[in-house]
Design an enzyme around this catalytic site. Structure first.
Site, mmCIF file in Angstrom:
data_model
loop_
_atom_site.group_PDB
_atom_site.id
_atom_site.type_symbol
_atom_site.label_atom_id
_atom_site.label_comp_id
_atom_site.label_asym_id
_atom_site.label_seq_id
_atom_site.Cartn_x
_atom_site.Cartn_y
_atom_site.Cartn_z
ATOM 1 N N GLN A 12 51.150 41.163 35.438
ATOM 2 C CA GLN A 12 49.817 41.335 36.010
ATOM 3 C C GLN A 12 49.349 42.770 35.929
ATOM 4 O OE1 GLN A 12 48.905 38.062 35.844
ATOM 5 N NE2 GLN A 12 47.482 38.828 37.363
ATOM 6 N N GLU A 35 45.513 36.324 44.755
ATOM 7 C CA GLU A 35 45.044 35.474 43.656
ATOM 8 C C GLU A 35 46.206 34.634 43.135
ATOM 9 O OE1 GLU A 35 43.091 35.974 39.181
ATOM 10 O OE2 GLU A 35 44.192 37.633 40.100
ATOM 11 N N HIS A 36 47.300 35.276 42.793
ATOM 12 C CA HIS A 36 48.526 34.597 42.355
ATOM 13 C C HIS A 36 49.626 34.876 43.370
ATOM 14 C CE1 HIS A 36 46.372 35.794 38.572
ATOM 15 N NE2 HIS A 36 46.602 34.522 38.265
ATOM 16 N N HIS A 38 47.234 43.870 32.939
ATOM 17 C CA HIS A 38 45.857 43.391 32.777
ATOM 18 C C HIS A 38 44.872 44.552 32.756
ATOM 19 C CE1 HIS A 38 45.346 39.099 32.481
ATOM 20 N NE2 HIS A 38 46.295 38.885 33.361
ATOM 21 N N ASP A 44 48.839 31.087 33.478
ATOM 22 C CA ASP A 44 47.833 31.789 32.682
ATOM 23 C C ASP A 44 47.555 31.076 31.371
ATOM 24 O OD1 ASP A 44 47.064 33.830 34.311
ATOM 25 O OD2 ASP A 44 48.224 35.392 33.308
ATOM 26 N N HIS A 51 8.502 11.719 61.361
ATOM 27 C CA HIS A 51 9.812 11.124 61.107
ATOM 28 C C HIS A 51 9.942 9.796 61.859
ATOM 29 C CE1 HIS A 51 10.899 15.009 59.449
ATOM 30 N NE2 HIS A 51 12.130 14.608 59.191
#
Length: 427
Positions: free
Chosen positions: A255, A322-323, A258, A356, A415
């Protein structure tokens, strides 16, 4: 990496802080680009592509010839790997289909729900130093299963005005309707307003840098939905002394490479294990082609020691990764207790890389703590639920009086009349 031991709860907010800029730091630039794209269309797209990507394109639409040439440049091994991943992603997302839900709430009142595809969607695919063709699979495959009519893909060109061959090959394989060589803020703005060549879409999907994230959030002010405000990638690993330090280090680095603004965190109940992971990271990082990027990300990352699993779980849920990888003896404790995470990876043979690429789950996930309220992309992300109802004479008689009383109590006479007229005719 920064080592932190038993941080008190009052310090967790600071300890778990993401290395991201605030919206205020970059929203002025995003607003400026949006304003110009809305006013000048393709001319503004060309201007900002030149400014941000360093290339002047007269025609930024990908041609059929470019797609054919790209197919020749993709190796057979990669084509087979993409096919395997596509098959698994298709299987997992096709399994998410649901049938029509119908209930007769009372005699004569039938209510049902059906799902319809979002007709026009836009995909943003990062290019740059890491062309994420895998993200096309994650987005275009469920869009295809959902039945989306128009799928527009935007991705930044390189300095020669070209797109990575794997991106073009995968987009064509997944039947993307139109491929546009435009990236960054201007791509999101183009899909938000529509230009002479970029179609306006109803919903935008895909990850990106912080500028793209803010651009997607701004798009919502102009009636365009987004998947989520997904920004720089992040990973949290929970590991105890039973884990494999080399495996954990490799996951953290996967990670970290990235981007410089990525964040990776190890939470552990073993000080010795933390030391082993730190050493393994030092050994492995030297061999990475993206070493400099990974090193910058590691500077923002942390090794956090806590005394017990209960504290670890509470801290992890506070972070909302996230992960989330679980490499602990009592993995069931964490599987059952995790509330806030985009995607969870269980056991030492389940690297985040699997999600991934090829296991079948979706890798477009909420970051920056949004896992507390957002889901990752799934089949329903490309669909909308519509409710229907049909009421018989018996049905309107059964619920009519209740509607009249409620409408009257709210002071909405029209109504009430809409029901009263019908009930009168049925006497």
């Amino acid at each position: 990496m920064n080592k932190i031991y038993n941080p008190p709860k009052q310090d967790w907010l600071d300890v778990l802080k993401r290395p991201t800029q605030t919206v205020e730091d970059i929203e002025a630039t995003v607003n400026e680009v949006f304003k110009e794209v809305k006013q000048k269309g393709d001319d503004a797209i060309k201007k900002y592509t030149n400014l941000f990507d360093g290339v002047m394109l007269e025609d930024f639409m990908v041609s059929a010839k470019e797609i054919q040439e790209a197919e020749k440049l993709v190796s057979n091994d990669l084509k087979k790997s993409i096919a395997l991943a596509k098959e698994n992603i298709t299987a997992f997302h096709a399994a998410q289909k649901t049938e029509r839900v119908m209930v007769e709430t009372v005699k004569g009142v039938r209510c049902w729900q059906e799902k319809r595809p979002i007709e026009k969607i836009g995909l943003y695919i990062p290019g740059g130093s890491a062309p994420l063709f895998s993200t096309i699979l994650m987005l275009a495959v469920p869009a295809q299963i959902a039945g989306c009519k128009d799928v527009v893909l935007c991705t930044p060109p390189n300095k020669e005005g070209k797109v990575n061959p794997a991106i073009l090959y995968t987009a064509n394989l997944c039947r993307v309707t139109k491929i546009v060589k435009v990236g960054g803020i201007q791509a999101i703005a183009g899909m938000t307003f529509g230009t002479e060549n970029i179609p306006k879409v109803y919903k935008v999907f895909g990850p990106g840098n912080q500028f793209v994230t803010v651009a997607k959030q701004l798009a919502t002010k102009f009636g365009v939905a987004i998947d989520m405000p997904a920004g720089p990638s992040e990973l949290l690993v929970m590991a105890d002394e039973t884990a494999n330090a080399a495996y954990v280090a490799s996951d953290l680095l996967s990670q970290a490479e990235h981007g410089a603004d990525s964040q990776v965190i190890l939470v552990s109940t073993s000080r010795d294990f933390m030391d082993k992971v730190e050493k393994a990271i030092e050994d492995q990082i030297t061999e990475l082609p993206r070493k400099e990027i990974a090193e910058k990300a590691i500077e923002n990352s942390k090794l956090i020691y806590v005394n017990d699993n209960e504290t670890a779980l509470e801290l992890i849920n506070e972070y909302g990764p996230e992960h989330f990888i679980i490499c602990a003896e009592d993995e069931n404790f964490f599987v059952g207790g995790i509330q806030n995470a985009g995607s969870v990876f269980v056991g030492k043979y389940t690297p985040e890389s699997a999600g991934d690429y090829a296991s079948g789950t979706n890798h477009t996930l909420p970051t920056n703590g949004y896992a507390k309220q957002y889901s990752g992309v799934n089949l329903d992300s490309f669909m909308k639920s519509m409710t229907f109802q049909k009421i018989s004479e018996e049905g309107i008689k059964g619920i009519g009086k209740a509607i009249e009383f409620m409408a009257d109590a709210e002071g909405l006479q029209a109504h009430k009349n809409a029901v009263s007229l019908r009930l009168k005719d049925l006497k």
